[in-house]
Design a protein around this motif. Sequence first.
Motif, short mmCIF file in Angstrom:
data_model
loop_
_atom_site.label_atom_id
_atom_site.label_comp_id
_atom_site.label_asym_id
_atom_site.label_seq_id
_atom_site.Cartn_x
_atom_site.Cartn_y
_atom_site.Cartn_z
N GLN A 79 0.73 -1.11 -0.47
CA GLN A 79 -0.14 0.07 0.25
C GLN A 79 0.59 1.05 0.30
OE1 GLN A 79 -2.98 0.56 3.76
NE2 GLN A 79 -3.36 2.46 2.59
N LYS A 80 0.29 1.97 -1.35
CA LYS A 80 1.19 3.95 -0.81
C LYS A 80 0.84 4.10 -0.07
CE LYS A 80 1.61 3.89 -6.21
NZ LYS A 80 0.85 4.99 -7.32
N GLU A 81 2.31 5.23 0.98
CA GLU A 81 2.02 6.44 1.49
C GLU A 81 1.04 6.58 2.02
OE1 GLU A 81 6.37 6.59 2.54
OE2 GLU A 81 5.19 7.23 4.16
N VAL A 82 0.98 7.66 0.43
CA VAL A 82 -0.32 8.38 0.60
C VAL A 82 -1.07 8.81 -1.04
CG1 VAL A 82 -0.42 10.68 -0.46
CG2 VAL A 82 0.91 9.77 1.56
N GLU A 83 -2.40 8.05 -1.11
CA GLU A 83 -2.76 7.54 -2.43
C GLU A 83 -3.40 9.11 -2.94
OE1 GLU A 83 -2.79 3.05 -2.22
OE2 GLU A 83 -3.47 4.47 -4.09
N GLN A 84 -3.66 9.30 -4.40
CA GLN A 84 -4.95 10.22 -5.67
C GLN A 84 -4.98 9.61 -6.39
OE1 GLN A 84 -1.29 13.58 -3.93
NE2 GLN A 84 -3.59 14.62 -4.29
N ASN A 85 -6.25 10.46 -6.32
CA ASN A 85 -5.78 10.27 -7.90
C ASN A 85 -5.69 10.68 -9.35
OD1 ASN A 85 -7.89 9.75 -10.30
ND2 ASN A 85 -10.16 9.22 -9.32
N SER A 86 -5.51 9.67 -10.29
CA SER A 86 -4.30 10.55 -11.03
C SER A 86 -4.66 11.59 -12.15
CB SER A 86 -3.71 9.97 -11.64
OG SER A 86 -3.94 9.27 -12.40
N GLY A 87 -6.59 11.40 -12.18
CA GLY A 87 -7.08 11.98 -12.38
C GLY A 87 -7.42 11.88 -14.19
N PRO A 88 -7.34 12.98 -15.37
CA PRO A 88 -7.57 14.16 -14.69
C PRO A 88 -8.89 13.89 -14.60
CG PRO A 88 -7.65 13.95 -17.07
CD PRO A 88 -6.96 12.37 -16.46
N LEU A 89 -9.27 14.88 -12.86
CA LEU A 89 -10.80 15.61 -12.71
C LEU A 89 -11.09 17.09 -13.21
CD1 LEU A 89 -12.80 15.62 -11.09
CD2 LEU A 89 -11.63 16.76 -9.08
N SER A 90 -11.83 16.66 -14.32
CA SER A 90 -13.10 17.35 -15.04
C SER A 90 -13.29 18.26 -14.51
CB SER A 90 -12.65 17.22 -16.50
OG SER A 90 -12.74 18.22 -17.81
N VAL A 91 -13.73 19.40 -14.56
CA VAL A 91 -14.91 20.34 -14.05
C VAL A 91 -15.60 21.63 -14.77
CG1 VAL A 91 -14.27 19.41 -11.70
CG2 VAL A 91 -13.91 21.91 -12.40
N PRO A 92 -16.67 22.12 -14.71
CA PRO A 92 -16.80 23.24 -15.34
C PRO A 92 -16.76 24.63 -14.94
CG PRO A 92 -18.91 22.01 -14.68
CD PRO A 92 -17.26 21.11 -14.03
N GLU A 93 -15.92 25.35 -15.36
CA GLU A 93 -16.06 26.86 -14.47
C GLU A 93 -17.63 26.98 -13.66
OE1 GLU A 93 -14.51 29.88 -17.41
OE2 GLU A 93 -14.64 31.49 -15.35
N GLY A 94 -16.82 27.68 -12.33
CA GLY A 94 -18.53 28.13 -11.35
C GLY A 94 -18.49 26.41 -10.27
N ALA A 95 -17.95 25.46 -10.76
CA ALA A 95 -18.27 24.48 -9.37
C ALA A 95 -17.49 24.03 -8.96
CB ALA A 95 -18.70 23.26 -10.83
N ILE A 96 -17.86 23.10 -7.91
CA ILE A 96 -17.30 22.31 -7.26
C ILE A 96 -15.51 21.61 -7.61
CG2 ILE A 96 -16.92 22.09 -4.80
CD1 ILE A 96 -19.60 23.26 -3.58
N ALA A 97 -14.45 21.44 -7.30
CA ALA A 97 -13.91 20.82 -7.04
C ALA A 97 -13.59 19.89 -6.09
CB ALA A 97 -12.79 20.75 -8.29
N SER A 98 -13.47 18.55 -6.01
CA SER A 98 -12.96 17.51 -5.26
C SER A 98 -12.42 16.89 -5.44
CB SER A 98 -14.48 16.96 -4.35
OG SER A 98 -14.18 16.32 -3.17
N LEU A 99 -10.84 16.95 -4.37
CA LEU A 99 -9.64 16.35 -4.21
C LEU A 99 -9.47 15.09 -2.89
CD1 LEU A 99 -7.49 19.41 -6.29
CD2 LEU A 99 -8.50 17.81 -7.34
N ASN A 100 -9.30 14.23 -3.24
CA ASN A 100 -9.24 13.21 -2.29
C ASN A 100 -7.89 12.64 -2.06
OD1 ASN A 100 -12.28 13.82 -1.62
ND2 ASN A 100 -12.28 12.23 -3.23
N CYS A 101 -7.67 12.81 -1.01
CA CYS A 101 -6.48 12.33 -1.15
C CYS A 101 -6.49 10.73 0.80
CB CYS A 101 -4.92 12.93 -0.65
SG CYS A 101 -3.26 12.64 0.25
N THR A 102 -5.97 9.90 0.43
CA THR A 102 -5.34 8.45 1.88
C THR A 102 -4.11 8.32 1.54
OG1 THR A 102 -5.67 6.95 0.15
CG2 THR A 102 -8.15 7.80 1.71
N TYR A 103 -4.15 7.81 3.23
CA TYR A 103 -2.73 8.23 4.29
C TYR A 103 -2.42 6.71 4.50
CZ TYR A 103 -4.90 10.37 7.93
OH TYR A 103 -5.32 11.05 8.96
N SER A 104 -1.52 6.36 4.65
CA SER A 104 -1.46 4.78 5.63
C SER A 104 -0.62 5.39 6.93
CB SER A 104 -0.70 4.09 4.91
OG SER A 104 0.52 4.37 4.68
N ASP A 105 0.26 6.13 7.37
CA ASP A 105 0.56 6.64 8.23
C ASP A 105 -0.28 6.52 9.52
OD1 ASP A 105 2.57 7.22 10.52
OD2 ASP A 105 4.24 7.88 9.58
#
Lengths: 110, 118
Positions: free
Chosen positions: A1-27
């Motif tokens: 298991q990686k120490e820090v996991e993020q979805n590499s994306g790309p995450l595409s959102v329209p202008e004005g929207a809410i972008a949600s970026l997530n991260c999980t960690y093991s330590d």
Amino acid sequence: QKEVEQNSGPLSVPEGAIASLNCTYSDRGSQSFFWYRQYSGKSPELIMFIYSNGDKEDGRFTAQLNKASQYVSLLIRDSQPSDSATYLCAPYTGRRALTFGSGTRLQVQP
Amino acid sequence: NAGVTQTPKFQVLKTGQSMTLQCAQDMNHNSMYWYRQDPGMGLRLIYYSASEGTTDKGEVPNGYNVSRLNKREFSLRLESAAPSQTSVYFCASSPRTGLAGSNTGELFFGEGSRLTVL
């Protein structure tokens, strides 16, 4: 298991929207959490820092931390094309140095 | 307001050549770091120096050496460059390590050095 996991994306959102970026960690010793933004070809720059459970707001950015679930997120409200970048999550245990996730690439469509 | 300065910004080497990446900070920070960044891999710690006179290995130290010349300067040396060392190298500094729960872990980055080994 990686120490820090993020979805590499790309995450595409329209202008004005809410972008949600997530991260999980093991330590479970991680106590502070940094969000860096990195534009293509540039160095990372700090945008948010959080160390208490709950939410921390700074302008259009909100960091959310849940230590029990080992989960940290970054919300960007009213996303702008200038927010298009890679966002790096970095937990910190107080030992050694920041450990970075591989980052999530965000694309904000005009 | 220089912050963290790295030189050179670009370098092309042949396999087996040696070179040194230089880094200097003017923020009176105690701790300095060298990271490398490869596509899809994020930033990986090569070496760090918690304070003047000390250096420690990070996640990927093989093939590298470092010198903390004084409080301001931290250099990274490739003794015999290999194509696997083609990467973007970032130097960073922070006020100090430790004291989690504060923002003293925050890193201030240089502009990066793009190294290609042929």
